[in-house]
Motif scaffolding. Structure first.
Motif, mmCIF file in Angstrom:
data_model
loop_
_atom_site.group_PDB
_atom_site.id
_atom_site.type_symbol
_atom_site.label_atom_id
_atom_site.label_comp_id
_atom_site.label_asym_id
_atom_site.label_seq_id
_atom_site.Cartn_x
_atom_site.Cartn_y
_atom_site.Cartn_z
ATOM 1 N N ASP A 109 87.011 71.636 -21.526
ATOM 2 C CA ASP A 109 88.429 71.482 -21.312
ATOM 3 C C ASP A 109 88.481 70.341 -20.365
ATOM 4 O OD1 ASP A 109 90.369 71.385 -21.142
ATOM 5 O OD2 ASP A 109 91.885 72.928 -21.960
ATOM 6 N N LYS A 110 89.045 69.233 -20.860
ATOM 7 C CA LYS A 110 88.594 68.636 -19.315
ATOM 8 C C LYS A 110 90.117 69.082 -18.805
ATOM 9 C CE LYS A 110 85.967 64.482 -21.946
ATOM 10 N NZ LYS A 110 86.440 63.072 -22.394
ATOM 11 N N ALA A 111 90.823 69.142 -18.949
ATOM 12 C CA ALA A 111 92.333 69.585 -18.012
ATOM 13 C C ALA A 111 91.916 70.672 -17.066
ATOM 14 C CB ALA A 111 92.847 70.204 -18.961
ATOM 15 N N ASN A 112 90.260 70.984 -17.153
ATOM 16 C CA ASN A 112 90.198 71.906 -16.497
ATOM 17 C C ASN A 112 89.032 71.399 -14.943
ATOM 18 O OD1 ASN A 112 91.580 74.493 -17.396
ATOM 19 N ND2 ASN A 112 89.882 74.641 -19.026
ATOM 20 N N LEU A 113 88.803 70.370 -15.491
ATOM 21 C CA LEU A 113 87.811 69.202 -14.373
ATOM 22 C C LEU A 113 88.210 69.448 -12.856
ATOM 23 C CD1 LEU A 113 85.990 66.642 -16.259
ATOM 24 C CD2 LEU A 113 85.167 69.024 -15.525
ATOM 25 N N ALA A 114 90.033 69.521 -12.998
ATOM 26 C CA ALA A 114 90.260 69.058 -11.738
ATOM 27 C C ALA A 114 90.363 70.500 -10.933
ATOM 28 C CB ALA A 114 91.918 68.193 -12.091
ATOM 29 N N GLU A 115 90.879 71.034 -11.892
ATOM 30 C CA GLU A 115 90.356 72.379 -10.954
ATOM 31 C C GLU A 115 89.234 73.155 -10.804
ATOM 32 O OE1 GLU A 115 92.649 77.317 -11.180
ATOM 33 O OE2 GLU A 115 92.718 75.750 -13.146
ATOM 34 N N ALA A 116 88.150 72.407 -11.469
ATOM 35 C CA ALA A 116 87.115 72.837 -11.084
ATOM 36 C C ALA A 116 86.499 72.706 -9.535
ATOM 37 C CB ALA A 116 85.908 72.791 -12.220
ATOM 38 N N GLU A 117 86.417 71.228 -9.906
ATOM 39 C CA GLU A 117 86.309 70.339 -8.689
ATOM 40 C C GLU A 117 87.065 70.524 -7.395
ATOM 41 O OE1 GLU A 117 86.461 65.933 -6.689
ATOM 42 O OE2 GLU A 117 87.437 66.020 -8.768
ATOM 43 N N SER A 118 88.242 71.168 -7.422
ATOM 44 C CA SER A 118 89.079 71.248 -6.114
ATOM 45 C C SER A 118 88.218 72.727 -5.538
ATOM 46 C CB SER A 118 90.393 71.749 -6.554
ATOM 47 O OG SER A 118 91.037 72.893 -5.835
ATOM 48 N N VAL A 119 87.981 73.480 -6.611
ATOM 49 C CA VAL A 119 87.426 74.990 -6.231
ATOM 50 C C VAL A 119 86.263 75.261 -5.973
ATOM 51 C CG1 VAL A 119 86.600 77.403 -7.663
ATOM 52 C CG2 VAL A 119 88.981 76.560 -7.753
ATOM 53 N N LEU A 120 85.244 73.865 -6.307
ATOM 54 C CA LEU A 120 84.205 74.406 -6.419
ATOM 55 C C LEU A 120 83.591 73.230 -4.974
ATOM 56 C CD1 LEU A 120 82.461 73.509 -9.494
ATOM 57 C CD2 LEU A 120 82.146 75.592 -8.107
#
Length: 459
Positions: free
Chosen positions: A358-369
């Motif tokens: 889900d592209k909507a989750n990429l921003a959170e994934a980037e922040s977390v990682l």
């Protein structure tokens, strides 16, 4: 001549075997787990402090190996095999082992050392032997090599026994200074002594030579240490029950993860309703491909301790690896929050966010990682996932940088060099990311040049 060359090969092989200890620890399989690393840090911190070492610069690392062993290999790192945690009866016993290994660190007894001179003796005898064989005297040559190897081994064994005794004495002091009972240290040595008896190690046969051992005989070590440890004020001090409770959990999860499922279920049968038993069975069922049973065991853990970040991590991990990344998000997000964004847990959460597609989750994934690698750069898995985020965003320069970071960690110098150069070409010159890519490029280039020089010398 053919017989002579076979003997040369045989003695070369023996030389390699006698120098086995120089294999880097990283060549073995390092096992990383957030809960285990936190526990190892907590139980070792007072011991490092007692030895005058900063806990910020020292640590205990877990190696996946079934043998009962621990060692140091330079620097301020203690390596412990999973087999030792499996065999230990208590956290206090593990602390005794760590204290002993810290004694090696402070004493400069790294396994790479050759201060005893045995390596030089061994190499010299090998060269003399090869020269004699080349001159047409194979029997004389192999005789020289055999004598040299025996001399080298004898000197090494004597040197090693002195180191072990010195580390025992130092470890006992550190336990006392830290206010930790030495009962665990003696208990673990007694365990080793019993095992040696069971293997016929303490036979009256003249074939059993106590001087042909790298460590002093365990019973001898116990007798030497007992008086000093019992005289210490910490001898009768109660052991830390929090450490012991956490140890039983960690021991169970390691057994479930490392051992064969049948062996785990024998140790922790379904009739055992304790938290460690649920922990062990969850890993055993998951490992053997029974997702429903694994989920049931994990549910029991979360029900018993709904705010435990490690139980939530396991729940999310099982869902993720069962092909349900969207369902894994809630427990992994909560585990990350309750563990104060522990990097290993956060990396798994970031992976789950990516796995939803889900592209909507990429921003959170980037922040977390990004936060995960900022706090722990030595996690190849996190770098792979961060690279995936950048790739999906079309940021090829930072994708290359993440690949360079990961390759640098795993020792793939060629890929690290190529990726670092690619990152530098696409990043703003002088930026922090560009400087980091330059650092990796320079380190990788130096390593590759050194490797080429070594190969030329070998030829």
């Amino acid at each position: 001549m053919i017989v002579g060359m076979k003997r040369v090969v045989a003695w070369l092989a023996l030389l390699c075997l006698t120098c086995f200890a120089v294999q880097p620890a990283m060549a073995q399989s390092m096992l990383r787990d957030a809960e285990t690393e936190a526990w190892l840090s907590d139980i070792s911190r007072p011991l490092f402090q007692a030895a005058g070492l900063s806990p910020a610069n020292a640590k205990v690392v877990l190696i996946q190996d079934p043998s009962i062993n621990a060692f140091v290999a330079g620097g301020q790192i203690v390596y412990i095999h999973t087999g030792l945690l499996d065999a230990a009866d208590s956290a206090n016993q593990v602390q005794g082992v760590i204290a002993h290994e810290i004694g090696h660190i402070v004493g400069g007894h790294a396994v790479f050392q050759n201060d005893g001179g045995y390596t030089n003796i061994s190499i010299l005898s090998l060269l003399l032997g090869v020269a004699a064989i080349a001159a047409g005297s194979p029997e004389a040559g192999t005789g020289m090599m055999m004598m040299g190897q025996r001399a080298a081994m004898g000197k090494y064994l004597a040197y090693s026994r002195v180191q072990e005794s010195s580390a025992d004495a130092a470890g006992a002091r550190y336990l006392g200074t830290a206010g930790i009972s030495g009962k665990g240290m003696l208990g673990f040595f007694n365990k080793l002594t019993k095992q040696m008896h069971s293997y016929g190690y303490y036979s009256t046969s003249p074939e059993v030579d106590p001087f042909a051992q790298t460590h002093p005989m365990s019973q001898q070590r116990v007798e030497t240490l007992t008086a000093d440890l019992q005289a210490n004020a910490a001898w009768n001090k109660p052991i830390n029950q929090d450490f012991e409770t956490r140890f039983k959990r960690i021991q169970a999860k390691l057994r479930g993860y490392v051992n064969e499922p049948k062996a785990t279920l024998r140790l922790y049968p379904p009739s055992d309703e304790s938290l460690p038993a649920h922990y062990a069975r969850a890993y055993a069922y998951h490992k053997s491909g029974y997702p429903d049973q694994a989920a049931a065991e994990t549910s029991a853990l979360v029900k018993a301790a709904p705010n435990d970040p490690y139980f939530l991590e396991l729940e999310g991990q099982i869902l993720l690896e069962s092909g349900k990344p969207a369902e894994a998000l809630a427990p992994l997000r909560e585990a990350t929050r309750r563990s104060n964004s522990q990097p290993l847990i956060a990396a798994t959460f970031g992976h789950a966010l990516i796995a939803t597609e889900d592209k909507a989750n990429l921003a959170e994934a980037e922040s977390v990682l990004r936060q995960a690698v900022a706090r722990d750069r030595e996690n190849p898995f996190a770098w792979v996932n961060l690279g995936t985020v950048y790739d999906r965003k079309g940021d090829q320069a930072r994708t290359a940088l993440a690949t360079a970071e990961r390759s640098n960690l795993v020792g793939d110098t060629r890929t690290a060099l190529i990726s670092a150069r690619a990152a530098m070409n696409g990043l703003p010159q002088g930026s922090s990311d560009w400087i980091r890519a330059q650092d990796i490029m320079m380190v990788s280039q130096t390593a590759m040049e050194e490797d080429k020089r070594n190969k030329r010398r070998g030829n």
